[in-house]
Design a protein around this motif. Structure first.
Motif, short mmCIF file in Angstrom:
data_model
loop_
_atom_site.label_atom_id
_atom_site.label_comp_id
_atom_site.label_asym_id
_atom_site.label_seq_id
_atom_site.Cartn_x
_atom_site.Cartn_y
_atom_site.Cartn_z
N ASP A 171 30.00 51.05 22.68
CA ASP A 171 28.68 50.94 22.04
C ASP A 171 27.76 52.04 22.29
N SER A 172 28.41 53.37 22.61
CA SER A 172 27.68 54.45 23.05
C SER A 172 28.10 55.83 22.38
N THR A 173 29.63 55.92 22.47
CA THR A 173 30.11 57.34 22.35
C THR A 173 31.11 57.16 21.13
N GLN A 174 30.90 58.31 20.49
CA GLN A 174 31.73 58.21 18.98
C GLN A 174 32.71 59.50 19.22
N GLY A 175 34.02 59.27 18.81
CA GLY A 175 34.82 60.60 18.99
C GLY A 175 36.24 59.86 18.36
N VAL A 176 37.12 60.82 18.30
CA VAL A 176 38.52 60.62 17.73
C VAL A 176 39.12 59.12 18.67
N ALA A 177 39.59 58.22 18.03
CA ALA A 177 40.04 57.11 18.65
C ALA A 177 38.96 56.36 19.77
N VAL A 178 37.80 56.99 19.68
CA VAL A 178 36.74 56.21 20.27
C VAL A 178 35.89 55.78 19.34
#
Length: 229
Positions: free
Chosen positions: A54-61
């Protein structure tokens, strides 16, 4: 179990009975193949298809837009009744749980198991799994349009049976962050004009185990933190 299968028996329904006896997954994969998976209670750390947070965006996140949780007695059972087709009925109970929460019965009878002992083993396994209420996640929703191209690719290749990690953070309370591991149990896509919503249904909780790494300060020791403990 070596039972006669009558002519005209629906194949899908029979396979579903087999999956129920094994507590396994039976589904049509995204490639169009019928897949049957053995039950898995543990997840290797390197076998996580994606992490949802619910907080971090990235590759496979991948950030989810909403997530539902279960903290009540929805999945609490402290009296398990099982039997194979034509076999002995077994009852496994946890008195301490019944005293605290009342008697909650889960019955699985007429299972296509080979031996009576298999039915009893299943009852013992289910009792250990469901005798206490647990905090768990249920369904997650995503706005597919809002994801990065890389995360859209991850979502498009995700399939039932894949292992995933879910992270949820809280502003107050303890702990402030909860990390849990599941298998994907359901997948649905709702596509309308200008909007693509994906929903992931989560199966039972999984236990994460780590590979043994020589001389590693955390994963090179023989303790409860790794698979060789």
């Amino acid at each position: 179990q070596a039972l006669q299968i009558d002519a005209g028996t629906n194949v899908l329904s029979y396979l579903q009975q087999v999956a129920l006896a094994d507590q396994a997954l039976l589904f049509m994969s995204r490639d169009g193949d019928i897949v049957y998976t053995d039950p898995v209670g543990t997840v290797w750390s390197y076998d996580i298809a994606a992490t949802f947070t619910d907080s971090t965006q990235g590759v496979a996140v991948i950030p989810y837009t909403s997530i539902s949780t279960i903290t009540d007695q929805t999945f609490l059972y402290n009296r398990i009744v099982t039997s194979k087709e034509g076999g002995i009925e077994y009852v496994e109970e946890d008195i301490a749980s019944q005293t605290s929460y009342g008697i909650q019965t889960y019955s699985l009878t007429g299972l296509l198991l080979e031996n009576n002992s298999d039915a009893d083993a299943l009852a013992i396994e289910l009792l250990a799994k469901y005798k206490e209420p647990v905090y768990r996640f249920d369904d997650m929703q995503f706005s597919f349009n809002a994801l990065t191209v890389a995360n859209q690719t991850v979502m498009a290749t995700l399939d039932i049976g894949d292992n995933i990690k879910i992270v949820r953070t809280f502003s107050t309370g303890s702990p402030l962050t909860v990390e849990l591991y599941y298998q994907v149990e359901r997948l649905s896509h709702d596509i309308t004009t200008g909007q693509h919503t994906c929903t992931i249904g989560l199966g039972s909780l999984k236990t994460l185990i780590y590979e043994f790494i020589l001389n590693d300060a955390e994963y090179g020791t023989l303790s409860t933190s790794n698979a060789l403990a």
